[in-house]
Enzyme design. Sequence first.
Site, PDB file in Angstrom:
ATOM      1  N   GLU A 113     -34.674 -37.881  72.029  1.00 48.93           N
ATOM      2  CA  GLU A 113     -34.190 -37.048  73.134  1.00 48.93           C
ATOM      3  C   GLU A 113     -35.381 -36.303  73.721  1.00 48.93           C
ATOM      4  O   GLU A 113     -36.159 -35.733  72.963  1.00 48.93           O
ATOM      5  CB  GLU A 113     -33.141 -36.041  72.662  1.00 48.93           C
ATOM      6  CG  GLU A 113     -32.518 -35.320  73.840  1.00 48.93           C
ATOM      7  CD  GLU A 113     -31.384 -34.362  73.438  1.00 48.93           C
ATOM      8  OE1 GLU A 113     -31.061 -34.269  72.241  1.00 48.93           O
ATOM      9  OE2 GLU A 113     -30.867 -33.705  74.343  1.00 48.93           O
ATOM     10  N   GLY A 128     -36.296 -27.618  66.735  1.00 48.85           N
ATOM     11  CA  GLY A 128     -35.599 -27.236  65.501  1.00 48.85           C
ATOM     12  C   GLY A 128     -35.047 -28.431  64.743  1.00 48.85           C
ATOM     13  O   GLY A 128     -35.302 -28.585  63.549  1.00 48.85           O
ATOM     14  N   ALA A 129     -34.322 -29.279  65.444  1.00 49.01           N
ATOM     15  CA  ALA A 129     -33.661 -30.388  64.779  1.00 49.01           C
ATOM     16  C   ALA A 129     -33.068 -31.302  65.829  1.00 49.01           C
ATOM     17  O   ALA A 129     -33.046 -30.959  67.014  1.00 49.01           O
ATOM     18  CB  ALA A 129     -32.545 -29.876  63.870  1.00 49.01           C
ATOM     19  N   MET A 130     -32.554 -32.456  65.383  1.00 48.87           N
ATOM     20  CA  MET A 130     -32.027 -33.436  66.336  1.00 48.87           C
ATOM     21  C   MET A 130     -30.805 -34.123  65.751  1.00 48.87           C
ATOM     22  O   MET A 130     -30.817 -34.569  64.609  1.00 48.87           O
ATOM     23  CB  MET A 130     -33.147 -34.448  66.658  1.00 48.87           C
ATOM     24  CG  MET A 130     -32.719 -35.550  67.598  1.00 48.87           C
ATOM     25  SD  MET A 130     -32.279 -34.894  69.249  1.00 48.87           S
ATOM     26  CE  MET A 130     -31.036 -36.082  69.717  1.00 48.87           C
ATOM     27  N   GLU A 131     -29.799 -34.248  66.603  1.00 47.77           N
ATOM     28  CA  GLU A 131     -28.466 -34.653  66.163  1.00 47.77           C
ATOM     29  C   GLU A 131     -28.219 -36.158  66.132  1.00 47.77           C
ATOM     30  O   GLU A 131     -27.059 -36.589  66.233  1.00 47.77           O
ATOM     31  CB  GLU A 131     -27.442 -34.000  67.086  1.00 47.77           C
ATOM     32  CG  GLU A 131     -27.394 -34.554  68.534  1.00 47.77           C
ATOM     33  CD  GLU A 131     -28.196 -33.736  69.554  1.00 47.77           C
ATOM     34  OE1 GLU A 131     -29.134 -33.028  69.149  1.00 47.77           O
ATOM     35  OE2 GLU A 131     -27.889 -33.822  70.750  1.00 47.77           O
ATOM     36  N   ASN A 132     -29.240 -36.993  66.004  1.00 45.14           N
ATOM     37  CA  ASN A 132     -29.057 -38.448  66.005  1.00 45.14           C
ATOM     38  C   ASN A 132     -27.839 -38.853  65.176  1.00 45.14           C
ATOM     39  O   ASN A 132     -27.619 -38.341  64.088  1.00 45.14           O
ATOM     40  CB  ASN A 132     -30.282 -39.131  65.379  1.00 45.14           C
ATOM     41  CG  ASN A 132     -31.567 -38.500  65.827  1.00 45.14           C
ATOM     42  OD1 ASN A 132     -31.877 -38.515  67.001  1.00 45.14           O
ATOM     43  ND2 ASN A 132     -32.300 -37.891  64.903  1.00 45.14           N
ATOM     44  N   HIS A 142     -24.975 -26.579  64.001  1.00 45.40           N
ATOM     45  CA  HIS A 142     -25.158 -27.006  65.390  1.00 45.40           C
ATOM     46  C   HIS A 142     -25.340 -28.529  65.469  1.00 45.40           C
ATOM     47  O   HIS A 142     -24.654 -29.204  66.242  1.00 45.40           O
ATOM     48  CB  HIS A 142     -26.371 -26.292  65.982  1.00 45.40           C
ATOM     49  CG  HIS A 142     -26.679 -26.659  67.395  1.00 45.40           C
ATOM     50  ND1 HIS A 142     -26.287 -25.891  68.465  1.00 45.40           N
ATOM     51  CD2 HIS A 142     -27.348 -27.719  67.923  1.00 45.40           C
ATOM     52  CE1 HIS A 142     -26.687 -26.468  69.592  1.00 45.40           C
ATOM     53  NE2 HIS A 142     -27.348 -27.578  69.287  1.00 45.40           N
ATOM     54  N   GLU A 143     -26.241 -29.056  64.668  1.00 44.51           N
ATOM     55  CA  GLU A 143     -26.500 -30.499  64.748  1.00 44.51           C
ATOM     56  C   GLU A 143     -25.270 -31.282  64.303  1.00 44.51           C
ATOM     57  O   GLU A 143     -24.920 -32.302  64.884  1.00 44.51           O
ATOM     58  CB  GLU A 143     -27.722 -30.899  63.917  1.00 44.51           C
ATOM     59  CG  GLU A 143     -29.009 -30.143  64.253  1.00 44.51           C
ATOM     60  CD  GLU A 143     -29.364 -30.097  65.726  1.00 44.51           C
ATOM     61  OE1 GLU A 143     -28.986 -31.010  66.461  1.00 44.51           O
ATOM     62  OE2 GLU A 143     -30.029 -29.114  66.143  1.00 44.51           O
ATOM     63  N   GLU A 156     -25.075 -28.944  75.080  1.00 46.28           N
ATOM     64  CA  GLU A 156     -25.806 -27.863  74.414  1.00 46.28           C
ATOM     65  C   GLU A 156     -25.088 -26.517  74.510  1.00 46.28           C
ATOM     66  O   GLU A 156     -24.952 -25.806  73.521  1.00 46.28           O
ATOM     67  CB  GLU A 156     -27.235 -27.773  74.940  1.00 46.28           C
ATOM     68  CG  GLU A 156     -28.094 -29.007  74.633  1.00 46.28           C
ATOM     69  CD  GLU A 156     -28.145 -29.371  73.155  1.00 46.28           C
ATOM     70  OE1 GLU A 156     -27.755 -28.551  72.302  1.00 46.28           O
ATOM     71  OE2 GLU A 156     -28.582 -30.500  72.838  1.00 46.28           O
TER      72      GLU A 156
HETATM   73  N1  B3K Z   1     -30.724 -31.972  71.141  1.00 48.30           N
HETATM   74  C1  B3K Z   1     -31.884 -31.494  70.447  1.00 48.30           C
HETATM   75  C2  B3K Z   1     -32.957 -31.022  71.335  1.00 48.30           C
HETATM   76  C3  B3K Z   1     -33.810 -32.092  71.899  1.00 48.30           C
HETATM   77  C4  B3K Z   1     -35.008 -31.513  72.617  1.00 48.30           C
HETATM   78  C5  B3K Z   1     -35.766 -32.535  73.352  1.00 48.30           C
HETATM   79  N2  B3K Z   1     -36.963 -32.003  73.953  1.00 48.30           N
HETATM   80  C6  B3K Z   1     -31.556 -30.424  69.467  1.00 48.30           C
HETATM   81  C7  B3K Z   1     -30.311 -29.702  69.695  1.00 48.30           C
HETATM   82  O1  B3K Z   1     -30.095 -29.028  70.664  1.00 48.30           O
HETATM   83  O2  B3K Z   1     -29.447 -29.814  68.881  1.00 48.30           O
HETATM   84 ZN    ZN Z   2     -28.046 -28.972  70.487  1.00 46.09          ZN
END
Ligand code: B3K
Ligand code: ZN
Length: 889
Positions: free
Chosen positions: A131, A271-275, A307-308, A330
């Site tokens: 992302e 912080g983190a990523m929700e893959n 959140h994730e 978001e």
């Molecule tokens: N969706 C990601 C953020 C991605 C940032 C890309 N530059 C984390 C979050 O909001 O959960």
């Molecule tokens: Zn998010």
Amino acid sequence: MDRAAHETSPQPVRLQDYAPPPHLIDSVELTVELGDDWTKVTAILSGRRNPAAGSGPAPIVLDGQDQQLQAVTLDGRRLAESEYQVGAEKLTLPAVDGPFELMIEGRIRPQDNTALEGLYRSGGLYCTQCEAEGFRRITYYPDRPDVMAVFTVRIEADKERFPVLLANGNCVETGELPFGRHFAVWHDPFRKPAYLFAMVAGDLGCVEDSYVTRSGREVTLRIYVDPGNEGRTGHAMESLKRSMRWDEEVYGFEYDLDVFMIVAVSAFNMGAMENKGLNIFNDKFILADPDTATDGDFQRIEGIVAHEYFHNWTGNRITCRDWFQLSLKEGLTVFRDQEFSADMHDRGVKRVSDVRLLRTVQFPEDAGPTAHPVRPDTYIEINNFYTVTVYEKGSEVVRMIHTLLGPDGFRKGMDLYVERHDGQAVTCDDFVAAMEDATGVDLSRFRLWYSQAGTPTVTARWQHDPATRRLDLTLSQATPSTPGQPTKQPMPIPLRTALIGRNGAPLPLRLDGEPDGGGATERVLVLDEAATTVSFVDVPPGAVPSLLRGFSAPVKLDAAWSEEDLAFLAGADDDPFGRWEALQSLSTRALLAMVGALRAGKPAVLDQRVVEAFRASLADDRLEPAFLSELLALPGESLLGQALDVWHVDEVHAARAEARRVIGETLFDGWSALYERLSAAEPAGGADLSTAAMGRRALANAALAYMVASGREEGIRLAVAQARPDGTMTRVMGALVALNDLERPERDAALAAFHDRWQNDPLVLDKWFALKAGSARTDTLDQVKGLLEHPGFSIRIPNRVRALIGGFTAGNPVRFHAADGSGYDFLAEQVLALDAINPQVAARMTQPLVRWRKFDAGRGKAMTDALRRIIHSPTLSKDVYEIASKALA
Ligand code: B3K
Ligand code: ZN
């Protein structure tokens, strides 16, 4: 505007130009062969023409970046190079009409990828961040969120160095290969956009647990960390399980795969990523134990894990049509994580800390040159739009819908949203429409909250007539202009309102014309015009309005409270936010008066009413310690700076320090008694992570800090004792923060001991970097420069950069804004150095220069000089270009 050194300035992307993708991809078979020199990527895409995007043949256009294309095969036929065009970031293939199968073979070098987008290698670990537009660095693809496909991923790597191979979904096959290599195949049955793709390969430790969903399915939970860190994952795992339960209970959302994985990595841009099924985290937001993490860290971990996880429904199953809709996922997901944390802990405390963040960071953004709506309408680099406006103001917008619809109405809206859109890529309007259609509430004007930037000011004036016992409350609104939006329309603003009687109890409310108010003591008034007057009847004399309760709208409130009213509300308001707000307002007025005195060359004297309000709060034993610690925190320097037309950094700093000294000194006995009582309640080891225990520690640290601020030796003695590095991190950090600005050998010794104890633990060392960078001592910039050479520092690791450089530029206003411009020169240099490595982080680091208009002419000039130096760099990224050019516009 300044002309950039760019030959042609990067071009903006506009919401109004949105068009559906000409082709859709139904499935992707991806093979990634990780090798020491090159990584080979083969993608087989099954696609077809998008019926929503016209008919007839259309060329297939794919996005791609930083890769070597080796072969393209369309419907089984290898294309000659003359049959396609490779542009800078596009691959254009022949026009097709019906279904097609495309095979793309290419090579990439993750080991050279310092931008940390796409597939990159950090230490011995390969991981991804796709992302917003990172997938195009892995293979050529229609890299946009409205193209959703089913992915099957095969990873091949050396078995000894990369024993763990992960991707989204379920693992369907593993096996051995020649030459000590092995493979794993993962299949994700859910269609998803490429930005949710993830893979990981490395030597990782794993902690496993399980969760039974409310329909009885067992889900395997795994957290992967660097070997040796397994013991620090317990809190993250518990947080995950609590999140899963909460989402079932509050929204009926159940997890949908058999396995949920989290991988903690040390080099990560945010912080983190929700893959899907494979969240990737900055390790700072996973690893914790009481010796190395503060209570604040524990709470942030819980919030981010939640959140994730919550994104699985709000973001993944229902995603964004285009990146202008980012707040669709978001804002909504931040609202959900804020409510989760409020339910897990103390709702009032959570609200206060969320509002503080919004005011400290989002309000300035909304008032400055990078102001943009919650749904932006143009961007140059989308990574620059992961902002507090899209996230935190976006959450406030969802919260207002919740307030207007009520909890049941909101839940009905969410149910309809999911029923309509599960599996789709949709817009903010689709979300609002579901809320309207489920409840019949008209939100047409409310949509302005998505399209208008800027923070409205609500003005409230009132008059009470003792003869008629009527209280007329006149409300009006105005929103300042923002870049590209010179005039604004009034927006519907929900104002939770009460009247507090002289005896301190909220009064039953009745509006003029109503036969009966039903006994309710709170009303949601909706200000949907430029101005309006509401009249309450049967109001006894002396009632004080409690307005914007719970901070029911992201606005600035200018209310006609006297200092006496504020002192009264600070002790009596039954709304926790209102009570906190009253004391903040009273303190802000007093501090601004002190700044004014200093500017006029007079001594700064703290208004005694503030001290008395503090004294009364300290003596109020009905208050929870966590809430009391919030109540007793003075507004920060940047909030005070914003409240002034010109942020006089030195005077603001001096006034606040003086106020802290006076409050510390005058109430010393109270602080000391409180500190003793709370420290005695602290069990050895500090492992009690209950909300109550965390609150006690927060309050003890606040008391300690006031004792140190008083200047009395006893305070320093207690802080030095508490700073000993064998204590738990909350206590040690509380003491170090209290000591950090002192020009005393004890402070240096305490920091040195901390360094010696923790120099080999990167996450704890970051705390030390941030302390060094955040000290108000005059030698701080020299110290920071010296620390760039510290063996533990690396400009390639975003956490290090944020701790040391950000700790100074964003966390230390009085030193960063030194009148000689040295802080700005330093930042310009660091931004340019970083930009060559990691543009996304470099753009973030540029932010402290953006609001130069808030400062005096000398500083403003030095800040714009620094911005010019940045923008004239011939190799500037579009990320930094966008921020710097907007700042100078
Ligand atoms: N969706 C990601 C953020 C991605 C940032 C890309 N530059 C984390 C979050 O909001 O959960
Ligand atoms: Zn998010």
